[in-house]
Enzyme design. Sequence first.
Site, PDB file in Angstrom:
ATOM      1  N   CYS A   1       0.830  -1.206   0.000  1.00 53.16           N
ATOM      2  CA  CYS A   1       0.000   0.000   0.000  1.00 53.16           C
ATOM      3  C   CYS A   1       0.865   1.257   0.000  1.00 53.16           C
ATOM      4  O   CYS A   1       0.475   2.289  -0.547  1.00 53.16           O
ATOM      5  CB  CYS A   1      -0.955  -0.007   1.195  1.00 53.16           C
TER       6      CYS A   1
ATOM      7  N   HIS B   1      -1.322   0.824   7.731  1.00 60.71           N
ATOM      8  CA  HIS B   1      -1.830   0.953   6.363  1.00 60.71           C
ATOM      9  C   HIS B   1      -1.571   2.371   5.863  1.00 60.71           C
ATOM     10  O   HIS B   1      -1.695   3.354   6.606  1.00 60.71           O
ATOM     11  CB  HIS B   1      -3.327   0.657   6.338  1.00 60.71           C
TER      12      HIS B   1
END
Length: 807
Positions: free
Chosen positions: A98, A350
């Site tokens: 990510c 994340h």
Amino acid sequence: MAPRLQLEKAAWRWVETVKPEDIGREHVELSYRVNVPACRRGTCRRNCKGNPNCLVGIGEQAWLGEIDENAFHNIDDPNSERRDKNTFVGLTNLGATCYVNTFLQVWFHNLELRRSLYLCQNPRAQDHNIQLDYEPESICEHLQYLFALLQNSNRRYIDPSGLVKALGLDTGQQQDAQEFSKLFLSLLEDTLSKQKSTTLQNIIQRQFCGQFSYVTVCNQCGRASPLPSRFYELELNIQGHKNLNECITEFLKEEKLDGDNRYFCESCQNKQCATRRIKLHSLPRTLNLQLMRFVFDRTTGHKKKLNTFISFPEQLDMGPFLETPQGNQQCVYELSAVLIHRGVSAYSGHYIAHVKDARTSDWYKFNDEEIEKMEGKKLQLGIEEDIAETVKSQTRKPKCSKGYHCSRNAYMLVYKVQEEESTDPTANDVQVPGFLQRLVDQDNHKFEEWCTEMAEMRRQSVDKGKAKHEEVKELYELLPVQDGQPYEFVPLEWLKKWLDDSTATKEMDNSLFLCSHGKLHPDKVGEAKRVSMAAAHILYQRYGGGPRLDGSSLCRECVSQRCRVLRLKNQLNEDYREVTNLVKRTLGSGEEGYWVGKSSLRSWRQLAMEQLEEDEQETMHGSGQTNGQAAHSRINKEYGPHLPEDSEEAMKTFNEDILCTHGGLSILETERRLVPSAVWIKVRAYFPKAPEFTQRQLPCGQCLTLEQEEKDNEAVSKMMAQDQKNQLLNLFQEKNRPLLTKWPQGTDTLFIVPMFFVDEWKKFIRRPTKSSPVSSVGNSLLLCPHGGFMFTYESLINGDFQHFALA
């Protein structure tokens, strides 16, 4: 409905009063439970396997009533993978990539960088055969192709695995995002430096590179020593600060060099106290500000994340921080991207990116495959600040002034120089070159083909499901057998699979249900269902299979055999009680007795039951068990433990345990006992082929002769052992043994024998009846392959005595 075992017992209760020769049709139907009442829907939580007429709970619930057509397939709508109009394209997260996706989206929205990358020479793509798949090789080629797909792909998201693989990144391990940004820009700069166009060679410097210098001033002589340097991003410490202005100010503040940290002055030619600071000389068009959230913790030896709130403006004036602003230097910047790390750890979490569209000024949140447009052309960090911390450790978010934002998860801010609004509507348009557009069109064509294929598969599944729905509704009403109607038996498992749309329906296979007479075995009724012949005819016509089992397939022979066995079982229990009482009685005067094995007598009921069970199992066909296995398991369950392990395997029938190898009466009297003739008559009825020995029967003569010979041999062996022990007592007791270093007085010769011989000889001396006499010394063990003694005198002296003994 009654439990399965109760139904089975009820099906055979009639055998108590009916002999095998008196069995009629009604008894056969009772055995096959033909007339057991059918269960009604709602009365059974699951199907009654003991009732062949229960058709509830076999999977019909999913088909009765109205069904949404989406239930007929598990294929998502392919259009859900299609890019919506006026939206951007996402990037697939390959596991822990990510952080890569966020940077790619930020760089894609840098229009000048994208436009320049499109201009890079790519002969492989320009000469590419459209019939073949295109595989980029260099970093520049990968980035070109990826940006072209992000711009004009029909897909909602694309796969960046080609670029990630080319970079050599581990998709399962999250890397340092800030370090990745530096390394990638450096790698891209090196790749672009090989382009022929100087404009393309310098695109990274022009976009991201600024100039500053480290200036050190000697406190003694005042000499200033500047060290010019380039930067692609400014790394700002956030610890102890509240806003971006404080962070930049600290970055540029003066540092004192004194004590052990003094500076060596070239003019003074020795170490002097000095001051050092960074002076900004020029700024890039795109200013990357790294907020150093991930710092090294000396107490733990690991990195940690600083969850400090930092406020930053939408418009940043860098003029006050420049050393000598040039006349054409643009110093006012506008916020264009915010990169966010969600999580409390520096090693996990994340990454997402908030990016401003340069053409429309709309803000978008890029979260891998998912892209969300912010309302009102405003940056909205929202839940990105809700990190997983305890309530006690959370600090209250400070209030932000208008035009400012506040975040404790932002780790990189991207500012672009503020430019005057252009009157040219195409100024912000970036066109994909023709050679790249052909590749995008090729990928879009594959995507459209996939969408068409998936839509067709959905349509076929829906059509098939609707047809199956109508079939089930039609046939399920026909399945129950009405009074007097002809019927057939079909496999329960087949019916379940027929009603389970996730499996393909195969033809019916009834072969496993057949007995040795080619009919339906009574024991298989619990695995079959009785359905109307009309329904069975339609099912066989559509799916095939066989053999078909109608009312004529009820096996009278199997029912008669089962009746005989069950009646004998009942009689066996009565005979067992009578025999148990009879064996307690002593033999009368003149009454003849019979020899019976004690083990046989203890387990004769089990052996008899085993024989009856084997007779019953003979009618079973293809059951997957041998007769003995089935019988043993059932006896053990119903009548307690088997014979002891040592005798169960050897004894096949009654009285074999007192049969010698010559076929006569065993000489072991402890293994047998005399029983009255009444006991023998009862038992012999169950074992007509059992060996019979009356009281007058003598034990086997051959066995007696062998026994006497064995006793004589043992006596001889004992005498021999005692004689040898007396002659060689010192050798046996290991006393007064000679040594090579200490010979017995008056001895000129020593003899060597193997220790193996000595050990075997001692075994015979200790247990002459269990061991054989030693026939030879066996000195060949001490010889080498050439026939000589394998040991030297020195080796014997040094400890090789374990191989032999001296005599």
